[in-house]
Design a protein around this motif. Structure first.
Motif, PDB file in Angstrom:
ATOM      1  N   THR A  50      47.767  84.645  43.076  1.00 53.15           N
ATOM      2  CA  THR A  50      48.023  85.742  44.013  1.00 53.15           C
ATOM      3  C   THR A  50      49.305  85.399  44.740  1.00 53.15           C
ATOM      4  N   ARG A  51      49.247  84.276  45.469  1.00 55.21           N
ATOM      5  CA  ARG A  51      50.355  83.884  46.331  1.00 55.21           C
ATOM      6  C   ARG A  51      51.655  83.649  45.601  1.00 55.21           C
ATOM      7  N   THR A  52      51.585  82.795  44.585  1.00 54.72           N
ATOM      8  CA  THR A  52      52.838  82.360  43.977  1.00 54.72           C
ATOM      9  C   THR A  52      53.554  83.551  43.338  1.00 54.72           C
ATOM     10  N   ARG A  53      52.815  84.342  42.583  1.00 55.22           N
ATOM     11  CA  ARG A  53      53.470  85.468  41.897  1.00 55.22           C
ATOM     12  C   ARG A  53      53.994  86.489  42.900  1.00 55.22           C
ATOM     13  N   MET A 100      57.679  81.182  35.644  1.00 59.68           N
ATOM     14  CA  MET A 100      56.605  81.120  34.648  1.00 59.68           C
ATOM     15  C   MET A 100      55.469  80.186  35.074  1.00 59.68           C
ATOM     16  N   ARG A 101      54.261  80.688  34.980  1.00 60.47           N
ATOM     17  CA  ARG A 101      53.073  79.840  35.185  1.00 60.47           C
ATOM     18  C   ARG A 101      52.291  79.795  33.879  1.00 60.47           C
ATOM     19  N   HIS A 102      51.803  78.590  33.541  1.00 58.72           N
ATOM     20  CA  HIS A 102      51.126  78.442  32.248  1.00 58.72           C
ATOM     21  C   HIS A 102      50.029  77.373  32.359  1.00 58.72           C
ATOM     22  N   GLN A 128      52.600  69.940  37.438  1.00 54.00           N
ATOM     23  CA  GLN A 128      53.511  70.082  38.578  1.00 54.00           C
ATOM     24  C   GLN A 128      53.470  71.506  39.110  1.00 54.00           C
ATOM     25  N   HIS A 129      53.898  71.641  40.350  1.00 52.90           N
ATOM     26  CA  HIS A 129      54.017  72.962  40.957  1.00 52.90           C
ATOM     27  C   HIS A 129      55.169  72.874  41.950  1.00 52.90           C
ATOM     28  N   PRO A 130      56.406  72.801  41.415  1.00 57.14           N
ATOM     29  CA  PRO A 130      57.538  72.482  42.284  1.00 57.14           C
ATOM     30  C   PRO A 130      57.802  73.479  43.414  1.00 57.14           C
ATOM     31  N   THR A 131      57.546  74.778  43.194  1.00 62.96           N
ATOM     32  CA  THR A 131      57.864  75.696  44.295  1.00 62.96           C
ATOM     33  C   THR A 131      56.809  75.629  45.404  1.00 62.96           C
ATOM     34  N   GLN A 132      55.588  75.186  45.054  1.00 59.88           N
ATOM     35  CA  GLN A 132      54.621  74.933  46.133  1.00 59.88           C
ATOM     36  C   GLN A 132      55.093  73.713  46.926  1.00 59.88           C
ATOM     37  N   THR A 133      55.634  72.737  46.210  1.00 63.56           N
ATOM     38  CA  THR A 133      56.140  71.548  46.905  1.00 63.56           C
ATOM     39  C   THR A 133      57.312  71.907  47.820  1.00 63.56           C
ATOM     40  N   GLY A 161      44.669  68.479  40.942  1.00 59.67           N
ATOM     41  CA  GLY A 161      45.516  69.310  41.804  1.00 59.67           C
ATOM     42  C   GLY A 161      47.003  69.077  41.563  1.00 59.67           C
ATOM     43  N   ARG A 162      47.631  70.051  40.909  1.00 62.95           N
ATOM     44  CA  ARG A 162      49.063  69.873  40.585  1.00 62.95           C
ATOM     45  C   ARG A 162      49.930  69.893  41.834  1.00 62.95           C
ATOM     46  N   THR A 163      49.471  70.597  42.886  1.00 64.00           N
ATOM     47  CA  THR A 163      50.296  70.633  44.103  1.00 64.00           C
ATOM     48  C   THR A 163      50.369  69.234  44.714  1.00 64.00           C
ATOM     49  N   VAL A 164      49.267  68.501  44.589  1.00 64.87           N
ATOM     50  CA  VAL A 164      49.203  67.130  45.108  1.00 64.87           C
ATOM     51  C   VAL A 164      50.162  66.230  44.319  1.00 64.87           C
ATOM     52  N   THR A 224      42.882  70.477  49.770  1.00 66.61           N
ATOM     53  CA  THR A 224      42.986  71.186  48.492  1.00 66.61           C
ATOM     54  C   THR A 224      41.612  71.644  48.015  1.00 66.61           C
ATOM     55  N   ARG A 225      41.653  72.623  47.157  1.00 69.52           N
ATOM     56  CA  ARG A 225      40.451  73.197  46.536  1.00 69.52           C
ATOM     57  C   ARG A 225      40.068  72.361  45.311  1.00 69.52           C
ATOM     58  N   VAL A 226      38.785  72.274  45.038  1.00 68.00           N
ATOM     59  CA  VAL A 226      38.358  71.632  43.790  1.00 68.00           C
ATOM     60  C   VAL A 226      38.691  72.613  42.648  1.00 68.00           C
ATOM     61  N   GLN A 227      39.447  72.121  41.656  1.00 66.95           N
ATOM     62  CA  GLN A 227      40.051  72.990  40.633  1.00 66.95           C
ATOM     63  C   GLN A 227      39.054  73.326  39.524  1.00 66.95           C
ATOM     64  N   ARG A 228      38.198  74.262  39.825  1.00 68.01           N
ATOM     65  CA  ARG A 228      37.106  74.645  38.911  1.00 68.01           C
ATOM     66  C   ARG A 228      37.576  74.852  37.457  1.00 68.01           C
ATOM     67  N   HIS A 262      47.500  73.643  53.450  1.00 69.01           N
ATOM     68  CA  HIS A 262      46.654  73.930  52.277  1.00 69.01           C
ATOM     69  C   HIS A 262      47.479  74.870  51.405  1.00 69.01           C
ATOM     70  N   PRO A 263      47.583  74.586  50.099  1.00 74.44           N
ATOM     71  CA  PRO A 263      48.399  75.497  49.268  1.00 74.44           C
ATOM     72  C   PRO A 263      47.741  76.876  49.118  1.00 74.44           C
ATOM     73  N   LEU A 264      46.440  76.946  49.404  1.00 76.60           N
ATOM     74  CA  LEU A 264      45.625  78.139  49.221  1.00 76.60           C
ATOM     75  C   LEU A 264      45.579  78.496  47.729  1.00 76.60           C
ATOM     76  N   PRO A 265      44.595  79.146  47.177  1.00 77.92           N
ATOM     77  CA  PRO A 265      43.458  79.722  47.884  1.00 77.92           C
ATOM     78  C   PRO A 265      42.448  78.680  48.373  1.00 77.92           C
ATOM     79  N   ARG A 266      41.883  79.002  49.548  1.00 73.92           N
ATOM     80  CA  ARG A 266      40.808  78.179  50.104  1.00 73.92           C
ATOM     81  C   ARG A 266      39.486  78.693  49.548  1.00 73.92           C
TER      82      ARG A 266
HETATM   83  C1  NCD Z   1      47.799  76.272  43.905  1.00 70.62           C
HETATM   84  C2  NCD Z   1      47.941  76.208  42.390  1.00 70.62           C
HETATM   85  O1  NCD Z   1      48.030  77.246  41.743  1.00 70.62           O
HETATM   86  O2  NCD Z   1      48.008  75.101  41.904  1.00 70.62           O
HETATM   87  N1  NCD Z   1      47.897  77.579  44.399  1.00 70.62           N
HETATM   88  C3  NCD Z   1      49.108  78.060  44.739  1.00 70.62           C
HETATM   89  O3  NCD Z   1      49.998  78.194  43.925  1.00 70.62           O
HETATM   90  N2  NCD Z   1      49.329  78.301  46.030  1.00 70.62           N
HETATM   91  C4  NCD Z   1      46.595  75.593  44.405  1.00 70.62           C
HETATM   92  C5  NCD Z   1      45.271  76.007  43.857  1.00 70.62           C
HETATM   93  O4  NCD Z   1      45.175  76.918  43.029  1.00 70.62           O
HETATM   94  O5  NCD Z   1      44.291  75.402  44.280  1.00 70.62           O
END
Ligand code: NCD
Length: 308
Positions: A50-53, A100-102, A128-133, A161-164, A224-228, A262-266
């Motif tokens: 949601t957020r990133t796009r 691009m997200r993949h 990785q998730h460089p733009t979240q970083t 968690g790629r943001t981590v 961070t959220r647990v990445q189901r 928190h990068p969200l989503p929570r």
């Molecule tokens: C993060 C992701 O996609 O890795 N969300 C985001 O881009 N803000 C974190 C997550 O999904 O938990």
């Protein structure tokens, strides 16, 4: 032509310039309203977001540009079996820049190697998730004043968690950083991060299970959220998903100027009662995410804003 695959693709000085530009955008929105007139951003998202796009799309629209793209693999030719290499060649004919997200680690890198437009990695699998970083760095720098000398606690799913992973990688270049990793045994940070990044650069860190034990020493708490979606079985996810819940009581143990990101989503990991605490900055973080993406789009397109 430049792409963004990892936060380390920019030097510390370049990151500073990017954040300075984002701050100028924040303070002078109208000055940048037409910098990208006539330019097109493609968002190619093979995984939910949601957020990133929307943050990318909003960033481009606020710069005067236009956006096109797809929000799931099912709605693109990937469903017919097209490779990312072919897709990016096609997108290169329609757009000036692509985010691009993949779900597969390295897919945006493959796309970049075949692309004639800049490609931004908007998250690749658990990697990785460089733009979240960039968003996280921008938030910390804007609210704390700099990125040095802090104890940062990262809590939750440190394995997937790629943001981590991206944030640890980026922070290794600043001085006086202490990491505290808070996770259940099963979700500890991957070995390669421990050896190749932390030990290799002599960065101090400790690993704990209980959040309460370390709360008083933290300057930043990154929840961070647990990445189901990256779990192999649902049972493990269910067992671990509510391992941490940040509550008002736990916030009472923290420093007065600690910040919660928190990068969200929570999901459940931060109780909504914490949202009113001035130290909870995760919604401000979203705002910084748009400014830094505006700065990034301009920079990768070679538009420095001077002509604005
Ligand atoms: C993060 C992701 O996609 O890795 N969300 C985001 O881009 N803000 C974190 C997550 O999904 O938990």
């Amino acid at each position: 032509m430049r792409h963004l695959m990892s936060p380390l693709d920019f030097t510390v000085e370049e990151l500073d310039r990017l954040m300075d530009l984002a701050t100028d955008i924040e303070n002078n929105r109208e000055k940048y309203a037409h910098v990208c007139d006539g330019k097109v951003l493609a968002t190619c998202f093979y995984e939910p977001s949601t957020r990133t796009r929307l943050s990318f799309e909003s960033a481009m629209i606020h710069l005067g540009g236009q956006v096109l793209g797809f929000a799931s693999a099912d709605s693109s030719s990937a469903a017919k079996g097209e490779s990312v290499s072919d897709t990016i060649r096609v997108i290169s004919c329609f757009a000036d820049i692509c985010a691009m997200r993949h779900p597969k680690e390295g897919a945006p890198m493959v796309a970049a190697s075949k692309s004639s437009i800049p490609v931004i990695n908007a998250g690749d699998g658990g990697h990785q998730h460089p733009t979240q970083t960039l968003t996280d760095l921008m938030t910390i720098r804007s609210l704390k004043g700099n990125l040095n000398d802090m104890t940062i606690g990262l809590c939750g799913d440190l394995k997937f968690g790629r943001t981590v992973h991206s944030l640890i990688n980026a922070l290794k270049r600043y001085s006086g950083i202490n990491f505290v990793f808070i996770s259940p045994e099963e979700l500890r940070i991957p070995d390669y991060i421990r050896s190749d990044i932390l030990d290799h650069n002599h960065i101090p860190y400790k690993e704990v299970i209980k959040l309460e034990d370390v709360m008083p020493e933290l300057d930043i708490l990154y929840m961070t959220r647990v990445q189901r979606e990256r779990f192999f079985n649902e049972e493990d996810y269910v067992r671990l998903k509510d391992f941490y819940i940040l509550t008002k009581e736990k916030m009472n143990l923290a420093k007065e100027n600690m910040m919660v990101l928190h990068p969200l989503p929570r999901v459940n990991e931060i109780s909504v009662e914490v949202d009113d605490d001035p130290r909870a900055v995760y919604f401000k973080q979203v705002q910084y995410g748009m400014y830094i993406r505006m700065a990034l789009i301009m920079t990768l397109l070679g538009l420095d804003g001077k002509e604005a």
